[in-house]
Scaffold this active site. Structure first.
Site, PDB file in Angstrom:
ATOM      1  N   LYS A  48       0.863  -1.329   0.131  1.00 18.36           N
ATOM      2  CA  LYS A  48       0.054   0.105  -0.056  1.00 18.36           C
ATOM      3  C   LYS A  48       0.779   1.404  -0.056  1.00 18.36           C
ATOM      4  O   LYS A  48       2.157   1.142   0.530  1.00 18.36           O
ATOM      5  CB  LYS A  48      -0.802  -0.029   1.042  1.00 18.36           C
ATOM      6  CG  LYS A  48      -2.013  -1.136   1.045  1.00 18.36           C
ATOM      7  CD  LYS A  48      -2.809  -0.940   2.156  1.00 18.36           C
ATOM      8  CE  LYS A  48      -4.200  -2.004   2.247  1.00 18.36           C
ATOM      9  NZ  LYS A  48      -4.946  -2.166   3.464  1.00 18.36           N
ATOM     10  N   ARG A 103       2.720  -6.195   9.287  1.00 20.19           N
ATOM     11  CA  ARG A 103       1.876  -5.301   9.891  1.00 20.19           C
ATOM     12  C   ARG A 103       2.424  -4.667  11.332  1.00 20.19           C
ATOM     13  O   ARG A 103       2.679  -3.505  11.456  1.00 20.19           O
ATOM     14  CB  ARG A 103       0.381  -5.294   9.923  1.00 20.19           C
ATOM     15  CG  ARG A 103      -0.315  -5.192   8.500  1.00 20.19           C
ATOM     16  CD  ARG A 103      -1.622  -5.880   8.459  1.00 20.19           C
ATOM     17  NE  ARG A 103      -2.553  -5.471   7.457  1.00 20.19           N
ATOM     18  CZ  ARG A 103      -3.511  -5.997   7.056  1.00 20.19           C
ATOM     19  NH1 ARG A 103      -4.215  -6.888   7.626  1.00 20.19           N
ATOM     20  NH2 ARG A 103      -4.129  -5.407   5.986  1.00 20.19           N
ATOM     21  N   ASN A 138      -2.021   0.609   6.641  1.00 21.87           N
ATOM     22  CA  ASN A 138      -1.447  -0.564   7.325  1.00 21.87           C
ATOM     23  C   ASN A 138      -0.726  -1.534   6.345  1.00 21.87           C
ATOM     24  O   ASN A 138      -0.612  -2.720   6.357  1.00 21.87           O
ATOM     25  CB  ASN A 138      -2.616  -1.594   7.900  1.00 21.87           C
ATOM     26  CG  ASN A 138      -3.815  -1.977   6.922  1.00 21.87           C
ATOM     27  OD1 ASN A 138      -3.367  -1.823   5.910  1.00 21.87           O
ATOM     28  ND2 ASN A 138      -4.686  -2.703   7.461  1.00 21.87           N
ATOM     29  N   TYR A 159     -12.640  -1.899  -3.465  1.00 21.15           N
ATOM     30  CA  TYR A 159     -12.785  -1.971  -2.218  1.00 21.15           C
ATOM     31  C   TYR A 159     -14.318  -1.684  -2.003  1.00 21.15           C
ATOM     32  O   TYR A 159     -14.726  -1.442  -0.879  1.00 21.15           O
ATOM     33  CB  TYR A 159     -12.169  -0.988  -1.132  1.00 21.15           C
ATOM     34  CG  TYR A 159     -10.850  -1.485  -0.660  1.00 21.15           C
ATOM     35  CD1 TYR A 159     -10.619  -2.660   0.064  1.00 21.15           C
ATOM     36  CD2 TYR A 159      -9.725  -0.733  -0.992  1.00 21.15           C
ATOM     37  CE1 TYR A 159      -9.468  -2.972   0.614  1.00 21.15           C
ATOM     38  CE2 TYR A 159      -8.374  -1.183  -0.508  1.00 21.15           C
ATOM     39  CZ  TYR A 159      -8.316  -2.168   0.256  1.00 21.15           C
ATOM     40  OH  TYR A 159      -7.182  -2.648   0.771  1.00 21.15           O
ATOM     41  N   HIS A 212      -2.222  -5.320   1.738  1.00 22.40           N
ATOM     42  CA  HIS A 212      -3.854  -6.076   1.496  1.00 22.40           C
ATOM     43  C   HIS A 212      -3.463  -7.452   1.192  1.00 22.40           C
ATOM     44  O   HIS A 212      -2.467  -7.763   0.458  1.00 22.40           O
ATOM     45  CB  HIS A 212      -4.601  -5.304   0.321  1.00 22.40           C
ATOM     46  CG  HIS A 212      -5.579  -6.045  -0.107  1.00 22.40           C
ATOM     47  ND1 HIS A 212      -6.885  -6.155   0.334  1.00 22.40           N
ATOM     48  CD2 HIS A 212      -5.705  -7.100  -1.085  1.00 22.40           C
ATOM     49  CE1 HIS A 212      -7.899  -6.877   0.137  1.00 22.40           C
ATOM     50  NE2 HIS A 212      -7.039  -7.527  -1.136  1.00 22.40           N
ATOM     51  N   GLU A 258     -10.223 -10.770  -7.362  1.00 18.86           N
ATOM     52  CA  GLU A 258      -8.844  -9.770  -7.029  1.00 18.86           C
ATOM     53  C   GLU A 258      -7.875  -9.785  -8.103  1.00 18.86           C
ATOM     54  O   GLU A 258      -7.127  -8.808  -8.590  1.00 18.86           O
ATOM     55  CB  GLU A 258      -8.525  -9.690  -5.692  1.00 18.86           C
ATOM     56  CG  GLU A 258      -9.771  -9.171  -4.744  1.00 18.86           C
ATOM     57  CD  GLU A 258      -9.430  -9.116  -3.180  1.00 18.86           C
ATOM     58  OE1 GLU A 258     -10.203  -8.723  -2.444  1.00 18.86           O
ATOM     59  OE2 GLU A 258      -8.160  -9.542  -2.757  1.00 18.86           O
TER      60      GLU A 258
END
Ligand code: DAT
Ligand code: MG
Length: 140
Positions: free
Chosen positions: A11, A104, A114, A51, A117, A128
């Site tokens: 991310k 994390r 965080n 999302y 994903h 996905e």
């Protein structure tokens, strides 16, 4: 346990801090193979589509803004029980609850920012992966 594939995203908080290599090392140390990988910069609309399952949640807008705030690295991880294994390597959603040594626990900044994903089930993994990659891009 069968060989599986799962969708992973490094991310914006992690790409900003130049952590792609350290995070990839965690996957590889756990026996997950990176069989596809690309760096992209999502628009807020694209993040919103990805999302969509969370669209009624209070943090949805903030989540989409964040995911579009800097480049991400999308990847497909392959291995025995890859979906659950990746969730273990990632650690809990809230870094305060994440087990020591997980991505994390080591790198996440908050429950929202965080670092990674990971797909949560075989059906979501398939959907996905197809969201970001064509079959030709998966090189196992
Ligand atoms: P996970 O990413 O562990 O699968 P999730 O699917 O419940 O967690 O939520 C998706 C993302 O949404 C999560 O990685 C970060 C954000 N998020 C979840 N709960 C949040 C909260 N209470 N406040 C802010 N962001 C949150
Ligand atoms: Mg989730």
């Amino acid at each position: 346990m069968a060989t599986e594939r799962t969708l992973s995203i490094i991310k914006p908080d992690a790409t900003r801090r130049n952590l792609t290599g350290k995070i990839n090392a965690k996957f590889e140390e756990a026996g997950l193979r990176i069989i596809a990988q690309k760096r992209i910069h999502l628009t807020k609309a694209q993040a919103g589509k990805f999302y969509e399952v969370h669209k009624e949640r209070p943090f949805y807008d903030e989540l989409c803004e964040f995911m579009a705030s800097a480049p991400v690295v999308v990847q497909v991880l392959e291995g025995e029980g890859a979906i659950v294994k990746n969730r273990e390597v990632m650690g809990a959603t809230n870094p305060a609850d994440a087990a020591p040594g997980t991505i994390r626990a080591e790198f996440a900044q908050s429950v929202g920012e965080n670092s990674v994903h990971g797909s949560d089930a075989p059906e979501t993994a398939a959907a996905e992966i197809a969201f970001y990659f064509s079959g030709l891009e998966l090189v196992g």
